[in-house]
Design a protein around this motif. Structure first.
Motif, PDB file in Angstrom:
ATOM      1  N   LEU A 144      -4.680   5.291  -7.252  1.00 23.25           N
ATOM      2  CA  LEU A 144      -4.813   5.813  -5.890  1.00 23.25           C
ATOM      3  C   LEU A 144      -6.209   5.542  -5.349  1.00 23.25           C
ATOM      4  N   GLY A 145      -7.218   5.731  -6.196  1.00 16.76           N
ATOM      5  CA  GLY A 145      -8.591   5.454  -5.776  1.00 16.76           C
ATOM      6  C   GLY A 145      -8.809   4.003  -5.415  1.00 16.76           C
TER       7      GLY A 145
ATOM      8  N   TYR B  58       0.831  -1.208   0.000  1.00 16.62           N
ATOM      9  CA  TYR B  58       0.000   0.000   0.000  1.00 16.62           C
ATOM     10  C   TYR B  58       0.863   1.253   0.000  1.00 16.62           C
TER      11      TYR B  58
ATOM     12  N   GLN C 287     -18.446   0.669  -0.845  1.00 19.80           N
ATOM     13  CA  GLN C 287     -17.112   0.183  -1.197  1.00 19.80           C
ATOM     14  C   GLN C 287     -17.150  -0.602  -2.502  1.00 19.80           C
TER      15      GLN C 287
ATOM     16  N   LEU D 213       0.762   4.023  -2.956  1.00 19.83           N
ATOM     17  CA  LEU D 213       0.368   5.401  -2.667  1.00 19.83           C
ATOM     18  C   LEU D 213       1.499   6.382  -2.964  1.00 19.83           C
TER      19      LEU D 213
ATOM     20  N   CYS E  80      -6.536   1.879  -4.314  1.00 14.92           N
ATOM     21  CA  CYS E  80      -5.848   1.609  -3.038  1.00 14.92           C
ATOM     22  C   CYS E  80      -6.652   2.123  -1.851  1.00 14.92           C
ATOM     23  N   ILE E  81      -7.095   3.362  -1.943  1.00 12.01           N
ATOM     24  CA  ILE E  81      -7.825   3.977  -0.829  1.00 12.01           C
ATOM     25  C   ILE E  81      -9.144   3.257  -0.569  1.00 12.01           C
ATOM     26  N   SER E  82      -9.755   2.715  -1.633  1.00 10.00           N
ATOM     27  CA  SER E  82     -11.047   2.035  -1.488  1.00 10.00           C
ATOM     28  C   SER E  82     -10.959   0.792  -0.617  1.00 10.00           C
TER      29      SER E  82
ATOM     30  N   LEU F 289      -7.945   0.040   1.448  1.00  4.89           N
ATOM     31  CA  LEU F 289      -6.909   0.137   2.480  1.00  4.89           C
ATOM     32  C   LEU F 289      -7.471   0.001   3.892  1.00  4.89           C
ATOM     33  N   VAL F 290      -8.539   0.728   4.191  1.00  5.77           N
ATOM     34  CA  VAL F 290      -9.073   0.765   5.561  1.00  5.77           C
ATOM     35  C   VAL F 290      -9.561  -0.606   6.013  1.00  5.77           C
TER      36      VAL F 290
END
Length: 316
Positions: free
Chosen positions: A73-74, A37, A102, A41, A76-78, A80-81
């Motif tokens: 990037l989108g 990640y 999601q 990023l 990954c962020i989608s 990651l959490v």
């Protein structure tokens, strides 16, 4: 007769899955995931930064590359959490509405990435097959319109899939097979008729990634035909070298995507770790590898990155 809960209620909760059978080692497993990640990023962030700040990169080819980095990037962020939340805190629960959101963003960025790769193939086709009209065809205003059309295409195609998830009923099993919400995974848990969801999901895949891959193949057929007609071996090599990075990006996007779709639809007897491995390869490998490929294979990007890094060092 069993009663089905209303899936639109806020009380409905799904349970995400890490790596089946290795729950005790999730903390250690999180280390490579965290590294991937961070690489994705930082790599895509650097690509975006140098394209924005370096005036020499304000050309159509690099505008499309910035779209690709934004999409990665989108992606990954989608995820990651939820992924790191499972590995670090065993936070497996996710509400239905959060899961649907999601799912939408993962599929949206997937469709957008496929569309951007097609636009990049068209860019290479114009640059090699019709170079004299390159600047006239790919103007800044047209590139903005292409980006808007790509986003609208994804939203229009995927919105029905998201809305149709709300008509499904679930009973007994709420455990998803991945560390994020994935449309085929959700509909497989439904105990009501999900045929229309499955058909529309497959249709959406065909009219996006399927159609895009066909046009990309057609573009490269014409590109190769044009390159072979060039008399000078040096010029042929130079023309083909401008396509190497894009070919690599296409391969690392479509191969994991197709493999994951086959595993979901035909790999019911496959071990659970196969689903987990393919799901994470599908979402993490393209964002990690694309910046590396373009940094290594594109001299202009490599020079711009070195210029930015050396400028930072000189300021210190």
């Amino acid at each position: 007769m069993s009663s089905f809960p209303n899936i639109t209620s806020t009380s409905l909760t799904f349970f995400l899955t890490g790596v089946p059978g290795l729950e005790a080692a999730h903390t250690w497993i999180s280390i490579p995931f965290c590294c991937l990640y961070m690489t994705a990023l930082s790599g895509n962030g650097i690509i975006l930064f140098v394209i924005i700040t370096e005036s020499s990169l304000h050309e159509p080819m690099y505008y499309f590359l910035s779209m690709l980095s934004t999409t990665d990037l989108g992606l990954c962020i989608s995820t990651l959490v939820t992924t790191l939340g499972i590995f670090w805190f065993s936070a497996r629960q996710i509400s239905f509405h959060a899961c649907v959101a999601q799912t939408f963003f993962i599929q949206l960025f997937t469709v957008v990435e496929s569309s951007v790769l097609l636009a990049m193939a068209f860019d290479r086709y114009i640059a090699i097959c019709n170079p004299l009209r390159y600047a006239a065809i790919l103007t800044d205003s047209r590139i903005v319109k292409v980006w808007f059309a790509i986003l609208m295409r994804g939203i229009v195609i995927l919105m029905p899939l998201v809305l149709l998830l709300k008509r499904l009923s679930f009973c007994q099993n709420y455990v998803l097979h991945h560390s994020y919400c994935f449309h085929p995974d959700i509909i497989q848990l439904s105990c009501s008729d999900n045929k229309i969801n499955s058909v529309l999901g497959l249709t959406a895949l065909i009219v996006t990634a399927g159609v895009d891959s066909i046009f990309i193949l057609l573009s490269y057929t014409l590109i190769i035909k044009t390159i072979l007609s060039i008399a000078s071996p040096e010029e042929r090599h130079k023309a083909f070298s401008t396509c190497i990075s894009h070919i690599g990006a296409v391969a690392i996007f479509y191969i994991p995507l197709i493999s994951l779709c086959f595993v979901h639809r035909f790999g019911e007897k496959a071990p659970p770790y196969v689903h987990t491995l393919m799901a994470n390869v599908y979402l993490l490998i393209p964002p990690v590898m694309n910046p590396i490929i373009y940094s290594v294979k594109t001299k202009q990007i490599r020079r711009a990155i070195k210029k930015v890094l050396f400028a930072k060092e000189s300021e210190l």
